[in-house]
Design a protein around this motif. Structure first.
Motif, PDB file in Angstrom:
ATOM      1  N   SER A   9      -0.526  36.009 -50.651  1.00  0.00           N
ATOM      2  CA  SER A   9      -1.551  36.727 -49.916  1.00  0.00           C
ATOM      3  C   SER A   9      -1.736  36.081 -48.553  1.00  0.00           C
ATOM      4  O   SER A   9      -1.340  34.933 -48.338  1.00  0.00           O
ATOM      5  CB  SER A   9      -2.869  36.712 -50.692  1.00  0.00           C
ATOM      6  N   GLN A  20      -6.762  47.526 -54.150  1.00  0.00           N
ATOM      7  CA  GLN A  20      -6.647  46.945 -52.813  1.00  0.00           C
ATOM      8  C   GLN A  20      -6.343  45.445 -52.877  1.00  0.00           C
ATOM      9  O   GLN A  20      -5.626  44.929 -52.016  1.00  0.00           O
ATOM     10  CB  GLN A  20      -7.919  47.203 -52.008  1.00  0.00           C
ATOM     11  N   GLU A  21      -6.846  44.776 -53.896  1.00  0.00           N
ATOM     12  CA  GLU A  21      -6.594  43.332 -53.995  1.00  0.00           C
ATOM     13  C   GLU A  21      -5.148  43.007 -54.369  1.00  0.00           C
ATOM     14  O   GLU A  21      -4.744  41.839 -54.352  1.00  0.00           O
ATOM     15  CB  GLU A  21      -7.532  42.680 -55.009  1.00  0.00           C
TER      16      GLU A  21
END
Lengths: 114, 114
Positions: free
Chosen positions: B38, B84-85
């Motif tokens: 991420s 979305q994560e």
């Protein structure tokens, strides 16, 4: 899973300066690897250190594994713009064959300004 | 191929849709790994394969994630009902064997869930 803390998280210095980044853990690793990742690419292995106290040199980069095999450092001499990237350390668990792969730190974002 | 190949390189999808990410490892590499990266974070281990079997799936974030490998070669990572994560870069790596040194990474698949 072992936790690897890398510091600093971000570092921006001028070309020609020296720098050191650190990788620390409270746990022992059988080996530790350093990778460099450039934007849009996957990490590429720079070095693997295995023996406590081991020092390896790769041109202007010097890697050291702590005596207790819990920490490591990367020292860059006379940094160049081409050294810019994300430097990741990754440790193998000292468990005779862990099942969850290498544990990676969050990395040090290094920018060398011309 | 000469290196690890991942596709697609970029994927934009709507929340709730399923996505498949593909990894073609270096020929002859028996071990294959999936990691997630991420923004601003290190590599999060997801799953690894030794041959076609995945001994440890505990790194998968939820039951919406699954992975398979067929013929000891190509692997697919499937994310169902994307959230979305889940937006991140999904990196695949291969090595000659489990815990045998260098990981060779692909360039990653960047997933954006709107």
């Amino acid at each position: 899973t072992q936790l690897l803390e890398q510091s600093p998280q971000f570092l921006s210095i001028q070309e020609g300066e020296n720098l050191t980044v650190y990788c620390n853990s409270s746990s022992v690793f059988s080996s530790l690897q350093w990778y460099r990742q450039e934007p849009g690419e996957g990490p590429v292995l720079l070095v693997t250190v295995v023996t406590g106290g081991e020092v390896k040199k790769l041109k202007r980069l010097t890697f050291q594994f702590g005596d207790a095999r819990k920490d490591s450092s990367l020292h860059i001499t006379a940094a160049q713009p081409g050294d810019t990237g994300l430097y990741l350390c990754a440790g193998d668990e000292y468990s005779g064959g862990g099942a969850d792969g290498l544990t990676f730190g969050k990395g040090t974002h290094l920018i060398i300004q011309p | 191929g000469a290196g690890v190949s991942q596709s697609p390189s970029n994927k934009v999808t709507e929340k709730g849709k399923d996505v498949e990410l593909r990894c073609d490892p270096i020929s002859g590499h028996t071990a294959l790994y999936w990691y997630r990266q991420s923004l601003g974070q290190g590599l999060e281990f997801l799953i690894y394969f030794q041959g076609n079997s995945a001994p440890d799936k505990s790194g998968l974030p939820s039951d919406r994630f699954s992975a398979e490998r067929t013929g000891g070669s190509v692997s697919t990572l499937t994310i169902q009902r994307t959230q979305q994560e889940d937006s991140a870069v999904y990196l695949c790596a291969s090595s000659l064997g489990w815990a045998t040194g260098e990981l060779f990474f692909g360039e990653g698949s960047r997933l954006t869930v709107l």
